[in-house]
Enzyme design. Structure first.
Site, PDB file in Angstrom:
ATOM      1  NE  ARG A 237      -4.279  -1.270  -0.101  1.00  0.00           N
ATOM      2  CZ  ARG A 237      -4.436  -2.198  -1.024  1.00  0.00           C
ATOM      3  NH1 ARG A 237      -3.460  -2.455  -1.885  1.00  0.00           N
ATOM      4  NH2 ARG A 237      -5.563  -2.879  -1.114  1.00  0.00           N
ATOM      5  CD  GLU A 266      -2.561   3.683  -5.752  1.00  0.00           C
ATOM      6  OE1 GLU A 266      -3.584   3.050  -6.117  1.00  0.00           O
ATOM      7  OE2 GLU A 266      -1.576   3.122  -5.231  1.00  0.00           O
ATOM      8  CG  HIS A 285      -2.582  -0.171  -7.528  1.00  0.00           C
ATOM      9  ND1 HIS A 285      -3.091   0.448  -6.417  1.00  0.00           N
ATOM     10  CD2 HIS A 285      -2.533  -1.499  -7.203  1.00  0.00           C
ATOM     11  CE1 HIS A 285      -3.341  -0.444  -5.473  1.00  0.00           C
ATOM     12  NE2 HIS A 285      -3.003  -1.647  -5.936  1.00  0.00           N
TER      13      HIS A 285
END
Length: 324
Positions: A237, A266, A285
């Protein structure tokens, strides 16, 4: 009458059909504030929810008073207020097994890409800079036989240790809440405290969930403990790493480089220094982003919701104490 379920992420047709067999399904675009207001009547009646994205906080739970189970198409669940859900008797289901091997592949890929400067070399080649035999300005560093430090020895950590130890003959160090006998017996992994791991590892791979304890766990002080030639990899994370401190360490060459798939914000802002630093491999990601894995995650989430709403939960429940 079938239980009412809200679907907030499109599913493959066969999985949607499976969901429809068991539930009265209403599909909405997302759980944005606008959609929550727009579909208030549907949400008020929903006993189940399945999808990805969106924040399950007290406000949303208040809008879904009949909710009995939520099934997220993800392994992580930091967007869910688990304590509040547990207090209301709502089961939270997730998909911890479906993405293990795929994320471990990506982590090893980030190790290789960052160490061998693959992205930078591709960019320079496409820009026409390769006009003779490469000199040392193109050189990277070896991966084989270097020391890998794994921060978080869960399923993904184990899969990464397997690749590193058996595939690249890398000594493996690890830090976790508890010692992991299987990692030690299968991969000769050595348990050590975090500072020792940082000081001894050539590659530090972070595979941690986001909690109060892990937020900014890797900051300026911890980065300073790493070898100057070490590389930081984060596919857990984003906020586990203090991004400002990491940028500073990369700019000052306190560490050699970073391979990142997760970030504090993000999508990553287009003006982030991480996008201009040549010693960073920045991915959007995509840890679980393969056709096969995303399908398996969705299929698991469907099965999870069916199990939760029919009283047949055997696995994948974050808060099993609510299951009666």
């Amino acid at each position: 009458m079938k239980p009412a379920v809200v679907l907030y992420k499109r599913l493959p047709d066969n999985l949607r059909e499976r969901l429809d067999e068991h539930f009265d399904v209403t599909e909405i675009e997302s759980l944005s504030g606008e959609n929550v207001r727009k579909h208030a009547g549907i949400l008020q009646q929903a006993q189940g929810a399945i999808g990805a994205g969106g924040k399950f906080d007290k406000a949303l739970l208040d809008a879904m008073p009949e909710l009995k189970a939520a099934s997220t198409i993800s392994a992580g669940y930091d967007q869910f207020d688990v304590d509040e859900m547990s207090a209301r008797g709502i089961a939270l289901m997730h998909t911890p097994n479906a993405l293990t091997e795929t994320v471990a592949d990506l982590l090893m890929g980030l190790v290789l890409a960052t160490a061998r400067r693959m992205v930078e070399s591709v960019d320079r080649t496409k820009a026409g800079e390769w006009r003779a035999s490469v000199d040392s300005s193109w050189f990277g560093v070896d991966v084989h036989h270097k020391t890998l430090g794994v921060v978080g020895m869960g399923r993904i950590g184990m899969a990464l240790a397997q690749r590193a130890r058996l595939g690249f003959s890398m000594p493996v160090l690890y830090n976790a809440r508890h010692q992991h006998a299987e990692a030690e017996s299968r991969f000769d992994a050595e348990y050590c405290d975090l500072d020792t791991l940082l000081a001894r590892s050539d590659f530090v791979c972070i595979i941690l969930p986001l909690t109060e304890a892990t937020h900014h766990l890797i900051g300026r002080e911890k980065l300073a403990k790493m070898k100057p030639g070490a590389i930081l990899i984060n596919a857990g994370r984003g906020p586990v790493v203090d991004e400002a401190a990491l940028i500073e360490a990369l700019e000052n060459r306190t560490i050699r480089g970073a391979g990142l798939d997760v970030y504090e914000q993000e999508p990553l802002p287009v003006d982030s220094p991480l996008l201009r630093l040549p010693n960073v491999v920045a991915l959007p990601h995509v840890g679980s982003a393969t056709d096969e894995t995303r399908y398996e995650m969705a299929a698991t989430a469907v099965d999870n919701l069916i199990a939760a709403l029919t009283g047949r939960v055997r696995e994948n429940c974050v808060n099993p104490q609510v299951i009666k």
